[in-house]
Design a protein around this motif. Structure first.
Motif, PDB file in Angstrom:
ATOM      1  N   PHE A 137       0.667  -1.234   0.049  1.00  0.00           N
ATOM      2  CA  PHE A 137       0.019  -0.155   0.124  1.00  0.00           C
ATOM      3  C   PHE A 137       0.643   1.310  -0.170  1.00  0.00           C
ATOM      4  O   PHE A 137       0.464   2.287  -0.751  1.00  0.00           O
ATOM      5  CB  PHE A 137      -1.154   0.011   1.159  1.00  0.00           C
ATOM      6  CG  PHE A 137      -2.050  -1.145   1.155  1.00  0.00           C
ATOM      7  CD1 PHE A 137      -3.106  -1.077  -0.039  1.00  0.00           C
ATOM      8  CD2 PHE A 137      -2.234  -2.047   1.915  1.00  0.00           C
ATOM      9  CE1 PHE A 137      -3.916  -1.877   0.017  1.00  0.00           C
ATOM     10  CE2 PHE A 137      -2.740  -2.990   1.846  1.00  0.00           C
ATOM     11  CZ  PHE A 137      -4.105  -3.035   0.741  1.00  0.00           C
ATOM     12  N   ASN A 138       1.977   1.318   0.707  1.00  0.00           N
ATOM     13  CA  ASN A 138       2.676   2.255   0.583  1.00  0.00           C
ATOM     14  C   ASN A 138       3.402   2.458  -0.681  1.00  0.00           C
ATOM     15  O   ASN A 138       3.494   3.688  -1.276  1.00  0.00           O
ATOM     16  CB  ASN A 138       3.860   2.216   1.699  1.00  0.00           C
ATOM     17  CG  ASN A 138       3.523   2.063   3.232  1.00  0.00           C
ATOM     18  OD1 ASN A 138       2.529   2.910   3.618  1.00  0.00           O
ATOM     19  ND2 ASN A 138       4.087   1.554   4.029  1.00  0.00           N
ATOM     20  N   VAL A 141       0.711   4.654  -2.358  1.00  0.00           N
ATOM     21  CA  VAL A 141       0.700   5.912  -2.093  1.00  0.00           C
ATOM     22  C   VAL A 141       1.752   6.694  -2.457  1.00  0.00           C
ATOM     23  O   VAL A 141       1.789   7.809  -3.193  1.00  0.00           O
ATOM     24  CB  VAL A 141       0.485   6.036  -0.546  1.00  0.00           C
ATOM     25  CG1 VAL A 141       0.695   7.408  -0.163  1.00  0.00           C
ATOM     26  CG2 VAL A 141      -0.597   5.285  -0.033  1.00  0.00           C
ATOM     27  N   LYS A 142       2.959   6.099  -2.428  1.00  0.00           N
ATOM     28  CA  LYS A 142       4.146   6.537  -2.793  1.00  0.00           C
ATOM     29  C   LYS A 142       4.039   6.868  -4.312  1.00  0.00           C
ATOM     30  O   LYS A 142       4.525   7.960  -4.880  1.00  0.00           O
ATOM     31  CB  LYS A 142       5.316   5.711  -2.439  1.00  0.00           C
ATOM     32  CG  LYS A 142       6.602   6.494  -2.371  1.00  0.00           C
ATOM     33  CD  LYS A 142       7.670   5.533  -1.528  1.00  0.00           C
ATOM     34  CE  LYS A 142       7.910   4.199  -2.526  1.00  0.00           C
ATOM     35  NZ  LYS A 142       8.560   3.085  -1.503  1.00  0.00           N
ATOM     36  N   ASN A 144       1.835   7.545  -6.146  1.00  0.00           N
ATOM     37  CA  ASN A 144       0.615   8.223  -6.247  1.00  0.00           C
ATOM     38  C   ASN A 144      -0.368   7.782  -7.160  1.00  0.00           C
ATOM     39  O   ASN A 144      -1.131   8.457  -7.883  1.00  0.00           O
ATOM     40  CB  ASN A 144       1.334   9.875  -6.978  1.00  0.00           C
ATOM     41  CG  ASN A 144       0.576  11.047  -6.258  1.00  0.00           C
ATOM     42  OD1 ASN A 144      -0.427  10.940  -5.758  1.00  0.00           O
ATOM     43  ND2 ASN A 144       0.979  11.817  -6.462  1.00  0.00           N
ATOM     44  N   ILE A 156      -5.475   3.984   6.035  1.00  0.00           N
ATOM     45  CA  ILE A 156      -4.240   4.507   5.710  1.00  0.00           C
ATOM     46  C   ILE A 156      -4.320   5.980   5.365  1.00  0.00           C
ATOM     47  O   ILE A 156      -5.182   6.609   4.826  1.00  0.00           O
ATOM     48  CB  ILE A 156      -3.731   3.659   4.183  1.00  0.00           C
ATOM     49  CG1 ILE A 156      -3.751   2.503   4.614  1.00  0.00           C
ATOM     50  CG2 ILE A 156      -2.747   4.199   3.640  1.00  0.00           C
ATOM     51  CD1 ILE A 156      -3.379   1.338   3.530  1.00  0.00           C
ATOM     52  N   LYS A 157      -3.309   6.595   5.783  1.00  0.00           N
ATOM     53  CA  LYS A 157      -3.364   8.105   5.452  1.00  0.00           C
ATOM     54  C   LYS A 157      -3.346   8.428   3.925  1.00  0.00           C
ATOM     55  O   LYS A 157      -2.742   7.584   3.025  1.00  0.00           O
ATOM     56  CB  LYS A 157      -1.972   8.827   5.894  1.00  0.00           C
ATOM     57  CG  LYS A 157      -2.097  10.123   6.666  1.00  0.00           C
ATOM     58  CD  LYS A 157      -0.692  10.622   7.126  1.00  0.00           C
ATOM     59  CE  LYS A 157      -0.708  12.151   6.934  1.00  0.00           C
ATOM     60  NZ  LYS A 157       0.641  12.358   6.345  1.00  0.00           N
ATOM     61  N   ASN A 158      -4.229   9.527   3.587  1.00  0.00           N
ATOM     62  CA  ASN A 158      -4.261   9.812   2.446  1.00  0.00           C
ATOM     63  C   ASN A 158      -5.119   9.024   1.483  1.00  0.00           C
ATOM     64  O   ASN A 158      -5.447   9.090   0.273  1.00  0.00           O
ATOM     65  CB  ASN A 158      -3.136  10.146   1.573  1.00  0.00           C
ATOM     66  CG  ASN A 158      -2.343  11.386   2.012  1.00  0.00           C
ATOM     67  OD1 ASN A 158      -3.144  12.478   2.536  1.00  0.00           O
ATOM     68  ND2 ASN A 158      -1.109  11.308   1.896  1.00  0.00           N
ATOM     69  N   VAL A 159      -5.950   7.987   2.095  1.00  0.00           N
ATOM     70  CA  VAL A 159      -6.612   7.085   1.449  1.00  0.00           C
ATOM     71  C   VAL A 159      -8.042   7.201   1.741  1.00  0.00           C
ATOM     72  O   VAL A 159      -8.506   6.988   2.845  1.00  0.00           O
ATOM     73  CB  VAL A 159      -6.121   5.458   1.577  1.00  0.00           C
ATOM     74  CG1 VAL A 159      -7.058   4.702   0.716  1.00  0.00           C
ATOM     75  CG2 VAL A 159      -4.658   5.472   0.901  1.00  0.00           C
ATOM     76  N   GLU A 312     -10.292  12.428  -7.680  1.00  0.00           N
ATOM     77  CA  GLU A 312      -8.792  12.470  -7.166  1.00  0.00           C
ATOM     78  C   GLU A 312      -8.226  12.541  -8.619  1.00  0.00           C
ATOM     79  O   GLU A 312      -7.106  13.354  -8.649  1.00  0.00           O
ATOM     80  CB  GLU A 312      -8.434  11.020  -6.511  1.00  0.00           C
ATOM     81  CG  GLU A 312      -8.719  11.079  -5.237  1.00  0.00           C
ATOM     82  CD  GLU A 312      -8.010  10.042  -4.387  1.00  0.00           C
ATOM     83  OE1 GLU A 312      -6.961   9.793  -4.950  1.00  0.00           O
ATOM     84  OE2 GLU A 312      -8.350   9.620  -3.473  1.00  0.00           O
ATOM     85  N   LYS A 320      -3.614  15.691  -1.258  1.00  0.00           N
ATOM     86  CA  LYS A 320      -4.981  14.930  -1.230  1.00  0.00           C
ATOM     87  C   LYS A 320      -5.623  15.145  -0.108  1.00  0.00           C
ATOM     88  O   LYS A 320      -4.798  15.208   1.051  1.00  0.00           O
ATOM     89  CB  LYS A 320      -4.689  13.695  -1.541  1.00  0.00           C
ATOM     90  CG  LYS A 320      -4.211  13.276  -3.027  1.00  0.00           C
ATOM     91  CD  LYS A 320      -4.605  11.791  -3.312  1.00  0.00           C
ATOM     92  CE  LYS A 320      -3.569  10.996  -2.740  1.00  0.00           C
ATOM     93  NZ  LYS A 320      -3.637   9.464  -3.321  1.00  0.00           N
ATOM     94  N   GLU A 322      -8.279  13.134   2.154  1.00  0.00           N
ATOM     95  CA  GLU A 322      -8.805  11.984   2.498  1.00  0.00           C
ATOM     96  C   GLU A 322     -10.380  12.218   2.683  1.00  0.00           C
ATOM     97  O   GLU A 322     -11.012  13.239   3.590  1.00  0.00           O
ATOM     98  CB  GLU A 322      -8.399  11.724   3.849  1.00  0.00           C
ATOM     99  CG  GLU A 322      -8.130  10.313   4.136  1.00  0.00           C
ATOM    100  CD  GLU A 322      -7.263  10.064   5.444  1.00  0.00           C
ATOM    101  OE1 GLU A 322      -6.391  10.605   5.599  1.00  0.00           O
ATOM    102  OE2 GLU A 322      -7.898   9.262   6.469  1.00  0.00           O
TER     103      GLU A 322
END
Lengths: 340, 340
Positions: A137-138, A141-142, A144, A156-159, A312, A320, A322
């Motif tokens: 997942f990271n 996110v990384k 993008n 998860i942050k930003n999700v 998004e 972003k 959430e």
DNA sequence: CTGTTAGCGCTTTCAC
DNA sequence: GTGAAAGCGCTAACAG
């Protein structure tokens, strides 16, 4: 494989450059109407077809989004997918569906496959909350790559996520049973590492509390969403010294198993035991003894998930935000729990 | 979007060429173990990930295959898909699932989307036999994109298929009903432009003939695979002057509708009327009054479909040979048709 | 064993 | 309005 015609072929034929052809095909305003027309005509005459791969390679966009679900053969998930498709197709996106069959390994594999296929985003319902290997997942996110959870999420942050209020679902189901006069309500729960099951359980508990019904740990049993599981766990419940007079199941499938077992034991439904399931799978309505259930408006969930994704990708903003949408479930009372 | 690392980045870091890196990553035997190791190590150190799009663009292979089905929310199709996945994943292929919802327009759109996505092949079950606009299929054949039909096919030159012997299915179901003593057997048919339904119908007819039971046109009604349809058509049958004593339905869903209607009319199953469905959907087994049905071994069908595809891509031969595999269906007799 | 070079098909600056 | 040229990331033929 007959050689495919490229923009070069049509450029040569018209004595212009590939660049011009490309522009013409993309309706670039700088190209004269005349050239455009000419290009379009020869293109279709030569059976030209755009190579999306090349385009994707260049633009970095594939116009494919991946949808990952535990399985597709449940009405709930297939309806969510249908909702997603309906929103995404008109926008030119294509949907790639993957199943995890609840296996963590496949879950990771699928994500990686989709990333490799350069999807523009991933919409998923996780099967396994533990998935400690957050690495995947990271990674997302990384990179993008937009990721959106539906129904079964993970914080998860930003999700962003879209879920239903499972607590409310559990609460309503249980309250309904209490209203029907049930006093000893069992709960076929499921892996409570998953929020959905934890919340249904908590809703159940709260409803008991609010109605002054003592909570009895022994009436709560972990049960996978399978008919056979429902049967087995129900058998044990019926063998108790003080058996339940109602069952709230976290799944329609185990509710069905419960019903089979109850009937076989000679007890009557709903007179002796009431049953409520969860998800409002079509069969719950089909049954001769129709099963009460909780509807989760899956189509709607799919549509919202898709729109969140579109938002998004549309937003230019780097930061972003959430978002967490929570839908309200609806109780559908049917024969299996209506004593009147 | 953080810049992705490419083979150039890792080449620069190691003071070698991108070509060497590429070869190392692809395990080319000509590369020294030492370099390979070095490359692998730095690659993972830099979080390198292969860009499948570039690879696909270059090789002309995407390692994606498209699967087109009428819908995914029937156990039959989702099982076929599961079978396909199980054979294809180990070979490095990825499966893109599309639904047509029985709309011809979507069928064409899906094929085109998949072609645009440069899939290496298309495995499909057509929803509409008429699809006169053969253009799409000719397109496929012309482009030499492997196309394989499963379950619902269309006769096209050079296109292989895997189906079940629907004639036999219809024959067995009907014979079984005759053995149970039924004399007036109705048939809930379906769009006979589709071979599967035509053949089930023909099998039914033949069984009657072979058992000296007169064929009565008025006992055959076109019924879509929906519960509600089954109910409505059955109601009409029951209103006949000389109503049937058995129903062979071309679908489990309409069989279910038939059962509901029969029960509601006060008749008993199987004493007064026997019912047999088709497909062996899981719910047929779940029902309290379990429904007899015809199993089509969908997983097996999926696996064979996948293997046919693999064979096609593997074969260097220019002249494709059309293969037609036909599976044998199995009757599963349950309560709805067992009088004994 | 490794480097050079070209090209898959398309888009997109930068010129003119 | 259109052309020239570079490049997305990777592979493969050829050369050494």
């Amino acid at each position: 494989m007959t050689k495919k015609t490229t923009i070069y072929d049509i450029a040569k034929k018209l004595n212009i450059t590939a660049a011009t052809v490309s522009r013409a095909l993309n309706n670039n305003p700088k190209i004269s109407e005349k050239t455009k027309e000419l290009v379009f005509k020869t293109a279709s005459g030569m059976n030209y077809e755009q190579n999306k791969l090349a385009q994707a390679l260049k633009s970095g966009k594939s116009f494919n989004v991946g949808v990952i679900v535990p399985r597709i053969d449940s009405n709930f998930f297939s309806s969510v997918i249908r909702g997603i498709e309906e929103e995404l197709y008109p926008e030119g996106y294509h949907v790639i569906i993957c199943q995890t069959h609840d296996q963590q390994e496949l879950e990771i594999k699928n994500i990686n496959s989709l990333l490799n296929a350069q999807v523009d985003g991933i919409l998923m319902s996780i099967s396994n909350a533990k998935l400690e290997k957050n690495a995947v997942f990271n990674n997302l996110v990384k990179k993008n790559v937009p990721l959106i959870f539906f129904d079964r999420k993970k914080d998860i942050k930003n999700v962003s996520s879209i879920t239903i209020d499972d607590f409310k679902g559990g609460y309503e189901a249980t309250s309904h049973l209490i209203q029907q006069g049930c006093k000893r309500i069992a709960h076929l729960s499921n892996n409570r590492n998953l929020e959905i099951f934890k919340n249904r359980y908590l809703g159940y508990k709260q409803a008991l509390l609010d109605n002054n019904i003592p909570f009895d740990e022994s009436l709560v049993v972990e049960t996978f969403s399978k008919v056979i599981e429902g049967r087995e766990k129900t058998r044990l419940l019926l063998q108790m010294d003080n058996p339940p007079d109602a069952i709230f199941s976290s799944s329609d499938f185990s509710a069905l198993g419960a019903i089979e077992e109850i009937k076989e034991s000679g007890l009557r439904i709903p007179e002796d035991i009431c049953v409520v399931g969860f998800s409002n799978e079509p069969f719950t309505k089909f049954m001769e003894l129709s099963i009460s259930s909780i509807d989760q408006s899956p189509m709607e969930m799919g549509k919202i998930t898709a729109r969140m994704f579109l938002d998004e990708v549309a937003s230019e903003v780097k930061v972003k935000l959430e978002k967490h949408v929570v839908l309200t479930p609806t109780l559908i009372a049917r024969k299996s729990s209506l004593k009147i």
